[in-house]
Design a protein around this motif. Structure first.
Motif, short mmCIF file in Angstrom:
data_model
loop_
_atom_site.label_atom_id
_atom_site.label_comp_id
_atom_site.label_asym_id
_atom_site.label_seq_id
_atom_site.Cartn_x
_atom_site.Cartn_y
_atom_site.Cartn_z
N TYR A 417 34.58 17.80 -17.88
CA TYR A 417 35.57 17.74 -19.41
C TYR A 417 35.61 16.69 -20.58
CZ TYR A 417 40.17 18.87 -22.32
OH TYR A 417 40.31 19.55 -23.75
N ARG A 418 35.41 15.14 -19.41
CA ARG A 418 35.30 13.99 -20.57
C ARG A 418 34.10 14.47 -21.23
NH1 ARG A 418 37.41 8.71 -18.07
NH2 ARG A 418 39.28 9.86 -16.91
N ARG A 419 32.90 15.20 -20.91
CA ARG A 419 31.86 15.46 -21.23
C ARG A 419 31.94 16.69 -23.15
NH1 ARG A 419 29.68 14.72 -16.09
NH2 ARG A 419 29.37 17.47 -15.83
N PHE A 420 32.75 16.90 -22.05
CA PHE A 420 32.69 18.61 -22.91
C PHE A 420 33.70 18.08 -24.47
CE2 PHE A 420 37.10 20.63 -25.19
CZ PHE A 420 36.49 21.68 -25.87
N LEU A 421 34.14 16.85 -24.25
CA LEU A 421 35.01 16.00 -25.54
C LEU A 421 34.54 16.02 -25.86
CD1 LEU A 421 39.08 14.78 -23.93
CD2 LEU A 421 38.00 16.78 -25.11
N ILE A 422 33.43 14.66 -24.79
CA ILE A 422 32.26 13.91 -25.56
C ILE A 422 31.66 14.61 -27.14
CG2 ILE A 422 30.37 12.57 -25.90
CD1 ILE A 422 31.89 11.35 -23.23
N ASN A 423 31.19 15.92 -26.26
CA ASN A 423 30.36 16.45 -27.33
C ASN A 423 30.79 17.36 -27.82
OD1 ASN A 423 27.89 16.63 -25.24
ND2 ASN A 423 29.03 18.14 -24.29
N VAL A 424 32.44 17.61 -28.50
CA VAL A 424 32.97 18.40 -29.48
C VAL A 424 33.22 16.47 -30.24
CG1 VAL A 424 35.51 18.46 -30.38
CG2 VAL A 424 34.70 19.63 -28.26
N LEU A 425 33.10 15.42 -30.22
CA LEU A 425 33.36 14.31 -30.84
C LEU A 425 31.47 13.95 -32.07
CD1 LEU A 425 35.08 12.02 -28.85
CD2 LEU A 425 36.28 13.22 -30.45
N ARG A 426 31.09 14.28 -31.10
CA ARG A 426 29.16 14.13 -31.54
C ARG A 426 28.86 15.13 -32.50
NH1 ARG A 426 26.98 12.97 -26.91
NH2 ARG A 426 26.75 10.33 -27.28
N ASP A 427 29.87 16.58 -32.62
CA ASP A 427 29.45 17.93 -32.90
C ASP A 427 29.82 17.63 -34.15
OD1 ASP A 427 27.36 19.23 -30.84
OD2 ASP A 427 28.41 20.28 -30.41
N GLU A 428 31.70 16.94 -34.33
CA GLU A 428 32.09 17.29 -35.67
C GLU A 428 32.16 15.75 -36.17
OE1 GLU A 428 33.74 19.79 -36.74
OE2 GLU A 428 32.36 21.07 -34.58
N LEU A 429 31.71 15.07 -36.07
CA LEU A 429 31.91 13.13 -36.19
C LEU A 429 30.75 12.57 -36.64
CD1 LEU A 429 35.20 12.21 -34.03
CD2 LEU A 429 34.70 13.06 -36.67
N PRO A 430 30.84 11.60 -37.10
CA PRO A 430 29.06 11.04 -37.68
C PRO A 430 28.67 10.12 -36.98
CG PRO A 430 30.47 10.04 -38.75
CD PRO A 430 31.58 11.38 -38.47
N PHE A 431 28.66 10.96 -35.11
CA PHE A 431 28.52 10.07 -34.61
C PHE A 431 27.31 11.27 -33.51
CE2 PHE A 431 32.88 9.00 -33.76
CZ PHE A 431 33.17 7.86 -35.24
N ALA A 432 26.67 11.66 -34.12
CA ALA A 432 25.74 12.93 -33.76
C ALA A 432 24.76 12.06 -32.31
CB ALA A 432 25.07 13.87 -34.35
N GLU A 433 24.48 11.36 -32.73
CA GLU A 433 22.68 10.74 -31.69
C GLU A 433 22.62 9.22 -30.91
OE1 GLU A 433 19.61 12.58 -34.70
OE2 GLU A 433 20.47 11.32 -35.21
N VAL A 434 24.36 9.38 -30.98
CA VAL A 434 24.42 7.84 -30.56
C VAL A 434 25.55 7.89 -29.46
CG1 VAL A 434 24.24 6.63 -32.74
CG2 VAL A 434 26.78 7.21 -32.13
N PRO A 435 25.77 7.00 -28.64
CA PRO A 435 26.54 6.87 -27.30
C PRO A 435 27.61 6.72 -27.65
CG PRO A 435 24.62 5.56 -27.40
CD PRO A 435 24.75 5.22 -28.15
N ILE A 436 28.51 8.20 -26.89
CA ILE A 436 30.03 7.29 -27.29
C ILE A 436 31.39 7.24 -25.89
CG2 ILE A 436 32.54 8.62 -28.09
CD1 ILE A 436 30.60 10.57 -29.68
N ARG A 437 31.53 6.69 -25.81
CA ARG A 437 32.89 6.14 -24.98
C ARG A 437 33.44 6.47 -25.09
NH1 ARG A 437 32.87 0.43 -21.97
NH2 ARG A 437 33.98 -0.33 -24.56
#
Length: 458
Positions: A417-437
């Protein structure tokens, strides 16, 4: 203000690297009793201690020993690096051994330096006691004033720095600031041995800045190389070729690995190099894990593509990388030929975009709206018959992008579920190609903020 360039020159085993580390107050160059450890130029900025209107800096360069017979048959390459350091220098620190006295090779080095129109400070290192300090006076016959020091005993630093300040012309500190501008981006170039990292760095620098050889393990230090592109200055860090932990057999290998790890930590973006003609190895996987653990923006760089161009589509190699590194699906992939520079400019431009992403911030309001929509679309599964909730979230850091989420049960959010949230953030916010913690924390009882959960429709 300009930055003066000072090269440390001398025969092997007079303590040049020890002197370099001592002056900088940090273990940067590898120091070992084995002659010929330093091959490339190793550079670092050193602030002069005098009282000036604005800080003055010296780019100090450690070099290999003049006259070394290299066991990997790289003597000519080492000599070329020494010559390049001398040709760029504004002044020379000529290092000799006070314990051993004048050696024939010292006389050859002195004769070489006399032919140059450069200021020289003769540094008698290893003057560990009064007797050796007295012996150092014999070096005055070379024609320069002698400064006795002991890098080992940390003796004579102020005297040496004063002598260096005195010989540097005022003009070197008045150069065009743009010419000596600090790099805007640090790029660590990593990969296992012989994948073409040093060749690529030389291509970027448009000079033989690092020794490039088919001998695996030629680069032992992490080498900082400044280069310019479209009027902007960058810093490329060429790292030693990595080896598996069980293969680390000497102190040199251990320190090379430690410096490469540090280079990844210090970098803004990491280029992870692969040789297109070789399979992805266990060592490659360990390296990618290291980059992922450090939370660094990364580009997978498939090098030597001229070997397969027209024989294999880039998509097949791309799929190979995606299948191998399932948790790094967001990482861009580039195909280059480091020797010719093909696609090198596009690669650096892509790295700039990643660095900008890695330093972006989003408002708390936008973040919580997005989280509420994600929680509605795919709610987290029940945990011990209870409903997990995220009350609100806020971005607390950049590089890496770090999101703090306040919830009722941190343990309820599974890795999936954490991976799901990270993917949502990456898809919708300007963080498409960088790590998110994501950091989940239980909301305090006296905290009534509820920006995310209150926005949910369900």
């Amino acid at each position: 203000m300009g930055i003066a360039k000072v090269a440390i020159i001398g025969r092997p085993n007079v303590g040049k690297s020890s002197l370099f580390n001592w002056l900088l107050g940090e273990r940067i160059s590898i120091v070992d009793e084995v002659a010929g450890v330093t091959r490339d130029r190793v550079t670092c900025l050193l602030e002069l201690p005098g009282e000036f209107e604005s800080p003055r800096y010296v780019e100090l360069t450690d070099t290999g020993g003049i006259g070394i017979v290299d066991r990997d048959d790289l003597s000519e390459d080492v000599e070329q690096q020494i010559q390049l350091a001398i040709s760029e220098a504004d002044a020379i620190l000529f290092v000799v051994d006070a314990r051993e006295g004048i050696a024939p090779l010292d006389e050859k080095v002195a004769a070489r330096l006399r032919s140059l129109n450069l200021p020289v400070v003769l540094v008698a290192n290893k003057a560990d006691d009064e007797i050796q300090e007295g012996n150092a006076h014999e070096f005055q016959q070379f024609g320069w004033g002698v400064v006795s020091v002991s890098a080992k005993q940390k003796y004579g630093r102020v005297r040496l720095m004063t002598a260096l300040e005195e010989i540097l012309p005022e003009s070197v500190f008045n150069r065009d600031e743009e010419e000596r501008a600090e790099p805007v981006m640090k790029i660590a170039i990593v990969g296992r041995r012989n994948v073409g990292k040093s060749t690529f760095v030389n291509t970027l620098a448009k000079a033989d800045r690092v020794i490039a050889s088919p001998v695996p393990g030629t680069t032992r230090d992490s080498i900082d190389v400044r280069f310019e592109m479209d009027g902007r200055t960058f810093l490329a860090i060429d790292t030693p070729g990595f080896m598996r932990q069980k293969s680390i057999g000497t102190d040199l290998d251990f320190y090379s690995l430690a410096r490469a790890r540090r280079s990844i930590r210090m970098a803004d973006v990491v280029f992870m190099f692969f040789d297109c003609s070789s399979q992805i190895s266990k060592m490659d996987k360990q390296l990618v894990n290291m980059i992922e653990e450090q939370g660094k923006p990364c580009i997978f760089v498939v090098n030597k593509w001229d070997k397969l161009c027209g024989q294999m589509p880039t998509g097949r190699w791309g799929d190979y990388l995606r299948e191998t590194f399932a948790t790094m699906q967001y990482v861009p992939i580039a195909f280059i030929t480091g020797q010719t520079g093909k696609n090198a400019k596009k690669l650096v431009e892509q790295a700039e975009r990643l660095m900008r992403q890695d330093h972006r911030r989003v408002s708390t309001n936008d973040l919580n709206k997005l989280l509420a929509a994600a929680l509605d679309y795919t709610p987290p599964p029940l945990f011990h018959f209870r409903k997990p909730k995220i009350y609100y979230a806020t971005q607390i850091e950049v590089s890496p992008i770090t999101i703090l989420l306040f919830c009722n049960m941190p343990d309820a959010f599974t890795p999936g579920y954490r991976r799901f949230l990270i993917n949502v953030l990456r898809d919708e916010l300007p963080f498409a190609e960088v790590p998110i913690r994501l950091i989940f924390r239980k909301r305090e009882s006296n905290d009534d903020r509820n920006e995310a959960d209150s926005k949910r429709k369900n």
